[in-house]
Design a protein around this motif. Structure first.
Motif, PDB file in Angstrom:
ATOM      1  N   ILE A 117     -19.356  72.352  10.070  1.00  0.00           N
ATOM      2  CA  ILE A 117     -17.890  72.336   9.966  1.00  0.00           C
ATOM      3  C   ILE A 117     -17.433  71.148   9.124  1.00  0.00           C
ATOM      4  CG2 ILE A 117     -15.752  71.971  11.270  1.00  0.00           C
ATOM      5  CD1 ILE A 117     -17.067  73.611  13.556  1.00  0.00           C
ATOM      6  N   ALA A 118     -18.017  69.977   9.379  1.00  0.00           N
ATOM      7  CA  ALA A 118     -17.648  68.771   8.627  1.00  0.00           C
ATOM      8  C   ALA A 118     -17.938  68.930   7.143  1.00  0.00           C
ATOM      9  CB  ALA A 118     -18.389  67.561   9.188  1.00  0.00           C
ATOM     10  N   ALA A 119     -19.078  69.522   6.806  1.00  0.00           N
ATOM     11  CA  ALA A 119     -19.424  69.718   5.403  1.00  0.00           C
ATOM     12  C   ALA A 119     -18.433  70.652   4.717  1.00  0.00           C
ATOM     13  CB  ALA A 119     -20.844  70.278   5.290  1.00  0.00           C
ATOM     14  N   ILE A 120     -18.043  71.709   5.400  1.00  0.00           N
ATOM     15  CA  ILE A 120     -17.073  72.655   4.833  1.00  0.00           C
ATOM     16  C   ILE A 120     -15.722  71.973   4.641  1.00  0.00           C
ATOM     17  CG2 ILE A 120     -15.755  74.761   5.319  1.00  0.00           C
ATOM     18  CD1 ILE A 120     -18.344  75.802   6.729  1.00  0.00           C
ATOM     19  N   LYS A 121     -15.280  71.232   5.653  1.00  0.00           N
ATOM     20  CA  LYS A 121     -13.998  70.528   5.554  1.00  0.00           C
ATOM     21  C   LYS A 121     -14.031  69.492   4.430  1.00  0.00           C
ATOM     22  CE  LYS A 121     -11.729  72.279   9.083  1.00  0.00           C
ATOM     23  NZ  LYS A 121     -10.489  73.011   8.947  1.00  0.00           N
ATOM     24  N   ALA A 122     -15.121  68.750   4.327  1.00  0.00           N
ATOM     25  CA  ALA A 122     -15.233  67.742   3.267  1.00  0.00           C
ATOM     26  C   ALA A 122     -15.183  68.399   1.893  1.00  0.00           C
ATOM     27  CB  ALA A 122     -16.517  66.939   3.432  1.00  0.00           C
ATOM     28  N   ASN A 123     -15.830  69.546   1.753  1.00  0.00           N
ATOM     29  CA  ASN A 123     -15.806  70.258   0.481  1.00  0.00           C
ATOM     30  C   ASN A 123     -14.408  70.771   0.156  1.00  0.00           C
ATOM     31  OD1 ASN A 123     -17.192  71.194  -1.858  1.00  0.00           O
ATOM     32  ND2 ASN A 123     -17.125  73.259  -1.012  1.00  0.00           N
ATOM     33  N   ASP A 124     -13.586  70.975   1.181  1.00  0.00           N
ATOM     34  CA  ASP A 124     -12.188  71.371   0.984  1.00  0.00           C
ATOM     35  C   ASP A 124     -11.278  70.171   0.747  1.00  0.00           C
ATOM     36  OD1 ASP A 124     -12.863  74.027   1.303  1.00  0.00           O
ATOM     37  OD2 ASP A 124     -12.264  74.121   3.412  1.00  0.00           O
ATOM     38  N   GLY A 125     -11.832  68.955   0.851  1.00  0.00           N
ATOM     39  CA  GLY A 125     -11.035  67.753   0.645  1.00  0.00           C
ATOM     40  C   GLY A 125     -10.297  67.284   1.878  1.00  0.00           C
ATOM     41  N   VAL A 126     -10.733  67.747   3.053  1.00  0.00           N
ATOM     42  CA  VAL A 126     -10.087  67.389   4.317  1.00  0.00           C
ATOM     43  C   VAL A 126     -10.939  66.327   5.018  1.00  0.00           C
ATOM     44  CG1 VAL A 126      -9.387  68.254   6.584  1.00  0.00           C
ATOM     45  CG2 VAL A 126      -9.102  69.687   4.551  1.00  0.00           C
ATOM     46  N   SER A 127     -10.304  65.241   5.443  1.00  0.00           N
ATOM     47  CA  SER A 127     -11.020  64.210   6.203  1.00  0.00           C
ATOM     48  C   SER A 127     -11.319  64.750   7.591  1.00  0.00           C
ATOM     49  CB  SER A 127     -10.177  62.946   6.317  1.00  0.00           C
ATOM     50  OG  SER A 127     -10.079  62.313   5.084  1.00  0.00           O
ATOM     51  N   TYR A 128     -12.590  64.968   7.879  1.00  0.00           N
ATOM     52  CA  TYR A 128     -13.000  65.522   9.176  1.00  0.00           C
ATOM     53  C   TYR A 128     -13.374  64.398  10.122  1.00  0.00           C
ATOM     54  CZ  TYR A 128     -15.371  68.346  12.659  1.00  0.00           C
ATOM     55  OH  TYR A 128     -15.739  68.949  13.840  1.00  0.00           O
ATOM     56  N   ARG A 129     -12.981  64.536  11.368  1.00  0.00           N
ATOM     57  CA  ARG A 129     -13.362  63.585  12.415  1.00  0.00           C
ATOM     58  C   ARG A 129     -14.163  64.331  13.468  1.00  0.00           C
ATOM     59  NH1 ARG A 129     -13.004  60.551   9.165  1.00  0.00           N
ATOM     60  NH2 ARG A 129     -11.326  59.160   8.670  1.00  0.00           N
ATOM     61  N   TYR A 130     -15.412  63.904  13.658  1.00  0.00           N
ATOM     62  CA  TYR A 130     -16.260  64.509  14.682  1.00  0.00           C
ATOM     63  C   TYR A 130     -15.734  64.133  16.065  1.00  0.00           C
ATOM     64  CZ  TYR A 130     -20.018  65.259  11.219  1.00  0.00           C
ATOM     65  OH  TYR A 130     -20.779  65.661  10.142  1.00  0.00           O
ATOM     66  N   PRO A 131     -15.818  65.073  17.011  1.00  0.00           N
ATOM     67  CA  PRO A 131     -15.419  64.723  18.383  1.00  0.00           C
ATOM     68  C   PRO A 131     -16.503  63.875  19.066  1.00  0.00           C
ATOM     69  CG  PRO A 131     -16.193  66.992  18.278  1.00  0.00           C
ATOM     70  CD  PRO A 131     -16.164  66.485  16.865  1.00  0.00           C
ATOM     71  N   PHE A 132     -16.113  63.095  20.039  1.00  0.00           N
ATOM     72  CA  PHE A 132     -17.029  62.314  20.877  1.00  0.00           C
ATOM     73  C   PHE A 132     -17.901  61.355  20.081  1.00  0.00           C
ATOM     74  CE2 PHE A 132     -16.714  66.685  22.691  1.00  0.00           C
ATOM     75  CZ  PHE A 132     -15.823  66.378  23.709  1.00  0.00           C
ATOM     76  N   THR A 133     -17.351  60.758  19.030  1.00  0.00           N
ATOM     77  CA  THR A 133     -18.136  59.888  18.169  1.00  0.00           C
ATOM     78  C   THR A 133     -17.765  58.430  18.373  1.00  0.00           C
ATOM     79  OG1 THR A 133     -18.289  61.619  16.501  1.00  0.00           O
ATOM     80  CG2 THR A 133     -18.673  59.383  15.750  1.00  0.00           C
ATOM     81  N   LEU A 134     -18.794  57.607  18.519  1.00  0.00           N
ATOM     82  CA  LEU A 134     -18.591  56.167  18.575  1.00  0.00           C
ATOM     83  C   LEU A 134     -18.402  55.680  17.149  1.00  0.00           C
ATOM     84  CD1 LEU A 134     -21.521  55.264  20.991  1.00  0.00           C
ATOM     85  CD2 LEU A 134     -19.099  55.497  21.580  1.00  0.00           C
ATOM     86  N   ARG A 135     -17.343  54.966  16.880  1.00  0.00           N
ATOM     87  CA  ARG A 135     -17.080  54.456  15.538  1.00  0.00           C
ATOM     88  C   ARG A 135     -17.730  53.073  15.416  1.00  0.00           C
ATOM     89  NH1 ARG A 135     -15.695  59.133  15.518  1.00  0.00           N
ATOM     90  NH2 ARG A 135     -13.669  59.989  15.076  1.00  0.00           N
ATOM     91  N   LEU A 136     -19.027  53.072  15.166  1.00  0.00           N
ATOM     92  CA  LEU A 136     -19.785  51.826  15.103  1.00  0.00           C
ATOM     93  C   LEU A 136     -19.725  51.181  13.722  1.00  0.00           C
ATOM     94  CD1 LEU A 136     -22.849  53.114  17.123  1.00  0.00           C
ATOM     95  CD2 LEU A 136     -20.986  51.678  17.952  1.00  0.00           C
ATOM     96  N   VAL A 137     -19.769  52.006  12.683  1.00  0.00           N
ATOM     97  CA  VAL A 137     -19.668  51.516  11.302  1.00  0.00           C
ATOM     98  C   VAL A 137     -18.219  51.652  10.883  1.00  0.00           C
ATOM     99  CG1 VAL A 137     -20.463  51.823   8.925  1.00  0.00           C
ATOM    100  CG2 VAL A 137     -22.028  52.278  10.826  1.00  0.00           C
ATOM    101  N   LYS A 138     -17.600  50.530  10.558  1.00  0.00           N
ATOM    102  CA  LYS A 138     -16.162  50.552  10.240  1.00  0.00           C
ATOM    103  C   LYS A 138     -15.931  50.627   8.765  1.00  0.00           C
ATOM    104  CE  LYS A 138     -14.812  49.671  14.545  1.00  0.00           C
ATOM    105  NZ  LYS A 138     -14.349  50.625  15.384  1.00  0.00           N
TER     106      LYS A 138
END
Length: 138
Positions: A117-138
């Motif tokens: 899903i993220a790859a498809i959204k990125a290819n459409d130019g949409v910033s995708y946010r994965y659910p349940f993700t720790l944002r460790l790298v800022k």
């Protein structure tokens, strides 16, 4: 226009240039490639592709910077979950397999689905946010 400060190229309604959309898609899909290539040694390679793409493109392509970090954070989070399940198995002297095996299957399927899903959204130019993700790298 877009926060990614370049004019859209042919066919882009998102305002993100085609080259950035492709690299962002590759950042997400590289996790799948890493999993396949390192499957014999535990699949630890899922975060290597997003990490390499992020390090190469973070200063020149803002959309790729955003999406590669997102892919990297997601794959690190999934790796932590898999590691925690292994710890459960060892701490319970194997009894934890009753929980770990179904959890690995569910997490593995969710990982694959969300990555696609993220790859498809990125290819459409949409910033995708994965659910349940720790944002460790800022």
């Amino acid at each position: 226009m877009s926060e990614f400060n370049e004019a859209p190229e042919s066919g882009s309604s998102s305002g993100v240039p085609v080259e950035q959309r492709q690299w962002a898609m590759f950042a997400h899909l590289s996790a799948i490639a890493g999993a396949v290539l390192t499957s014999g040694v535990g699949g630890w390679g899922t975060f290597l592709g997003p990490l390499v793409i992020w390090l190469l493109k973070k200063d020149t392509m803002p959309f790729v910077d955003d999406q590669a970090k997102e892919a990297l954070n997601y794959n690190i989070t999934v790796a932590i979950v898999f590691f925690a399940l292994w710890v459960l198995v060892f701490v319970t002297l194997g009894i934890g397999f009753l929980i770990a095996i179904p959890a690995w299957i569910v997490v593995g399927i969710a990982w694959l689905v969300f990555t696609i899903i993220a790859a498809i959204k990125a290819n459409d130019g949409v910033s995708y946010r994965y659910p349940f993700t720790l944002r460790l790298v800022k």
